[in-house]
Design an enzyme around this catalytic site. Structure first.
Site, short mmCIF file in Angstrom:
data_model
loop_
_atom_site.label_atom_id
_atom_site.label_comp_id
_atom_site.label_asym_id
_atom_site.label_seq_id
_atom_site.Cartn_x
_atom_site.Cartn_y
_atom_site.Cartn_z
N GLU A 48 -1.09 0.18 -1.93
CA GLU A 48 -1.67 1.52 -1.94
C GLU A 48 -2.17 1.75 -3.36
O GLU A 48 -1.41 1.63 -4.33
CB GLU A 48 -0.65 2.58 -1.56
CG GLU A 48 -1.23 3.98 -1.55
CD GLU A 48 -0.18 5.05 -1.35
OE1 GLU A 48 -0.56 6.24 -1.29
OE2 GLU A 48 1.02 4.73 -1.29
N ASP A 59 2.21 14.53 -5.52
CA ASP A 59 2.90 13.62 -6.42
C ASP A 59 3.82 14.36 -7.37
O ASP A 59 3.53 15.49 -7.81
CB ASP A 59 1.88 12.81 -7.23
CG ASP A 59 1.11 11.84 -6.37
OD1 ASP A 59 1.77 11.08 -5.65
OD2 ASP A 59 -0.13 11.85 -6.40
N TYR A 174 1.77 7.13 7.23
CA TYR A 174 2.59 7.32 6.03
C TYR A 174 3.67 8.35 6.38
O TYR A 174 3.38 9.52 6.59
CB TYR A 174 1.72 7.82 4.88
CG TYR A 174 2.38 7.79 3.52
CD1 TYR A 174 3.60 8.42 3.28
CD2 TYR A 174 1.77 7.13 2.45
CE1 TYR A 174 4.20 8.39 2.04
CE2 TYR A 174 2.37 7.09 1.20
CZ TYR A 174 3.58 7.74 1.00
OH TYR A 174 4.17 7.71 -0.23
#
Length: 270
Positions: A48, A59, A174
């Site tokens: 990734e 994030d 995911y």
């Protein structure tokens, strides 16, 4: 054959998938290629690849700080595409997914963006701040350029949402193992096993676990819960950040341990 079909064939044969995250441009543009090369050389199944972004809503602080450092050093989107082309030339058969945010797609122009993805040999794109309800703004161009769209599924996802994701999704799913942002943790949702069961009843795609998976023990917990593999990110950046000039050897050792931990004969079923 699709590179993601290669992953599905591995999973069908009992292999578990290790997909590390590489932040392109960190610790430098040239070194980020060497990060990818080290991971490839030590047996990962896919990569990734991330473009640095100033406000990465999915994030945690480790990736955000590294992204800011890369941007401050002059990283631009074209550097990222150039790096991906170089990685593809080094690993022709390895599945490559790009992770970035919607503004970066729109600023390049949706059609131009997916054309660039195809030109450099990407297989898929994950846009974490683009929900499936708005996937129509990119789906036609992604399909035209044979780029799969990867979506995030969370412990709060419903069967109805999975049905919507199924309409657009390709490559893999995911799976967020907990609510929040990326980074190392010790606790996961108690719904995680049910989540993998629900995903596999709706989607014929590999279910790869991320968010908070940093160690072999955590990886094995995810596999025991039903994951087809794991993604690690923040921990790899910590290794690079904290190891000084010795980061290639430290990263190689960590990768060897993670790859070994995902071999079917080492997995502890719990």
């Amino acid at each position: 054959m699709s590179r993601y079909q290669i992953l599905k064939d591995k999973i069908a044969a009992g292999h578990k998938i290790y997909t590390p995250y590489v932040l392109l441009g960190y610790p430098s543009i040239d070194d980020s290629f060497n990060v990818a090369k080290t991971l490839i050389d030590h047996g990962v199944d896919a990569l990734e690849l991330g473009f640095p972004f100033r406000d990465p809503v999915a994030d945690g602080p480790v990736i955000e700080q590294a992204a800011n450092a890369a941007l401050d050093a002059g990283f631009r989107v074209q550097h990222g595409f150039d790096l991906i082309a170089k990685i593809r030339a080094y690993a022709p058969d390895l599945p490559l997914t790009l992770m970035l945010y919607t503004n970066m797609v729109l600023s390049r122009g949706v059609g131009n963006f997916f054309a660039s993805c195809a030109d450099v040999g990407l297989d898929a794109v994950l846009i974490p701040d683009l929900p499936p309800e708005r996937a129509d703004i990119v789906a036609e161009d992604a399909r035209a350029h044979k780029i799969d769209l990867v979506f995030i599924v969370a412990p709060t996802s419903t069967p109805e949402r999975l049905a919507l994701i199924k309409h657009y999704a390709g490559g893999f799913v995911y799976v967020v193992t907990r609510m929040g942002i990326t980074g190392s943790v010790e606790q996961y949702s108690d719904k995680i096993s049910h989540l993998f069961t629900m995903i596999k009843s709706h989607l014929d795609l590999p279910a790869i676990a991320g968010f908070g998976v940093s160690t072999p023990d955590q990886a094995q917990k995810m596999l025991a819960a039903g994951a087809d593999g794991v993604i690690t990110g923040s921990r790899l950046i910590e290794i690079i950040r904290d190891s000084g000039t010795n980061w290639p050897a430290t990263l190689a050792d960590h990768t060897d341990i993670m790859v070994q931990s995902l071999r079917i004969d080492t997995i502890t079923q719990k």
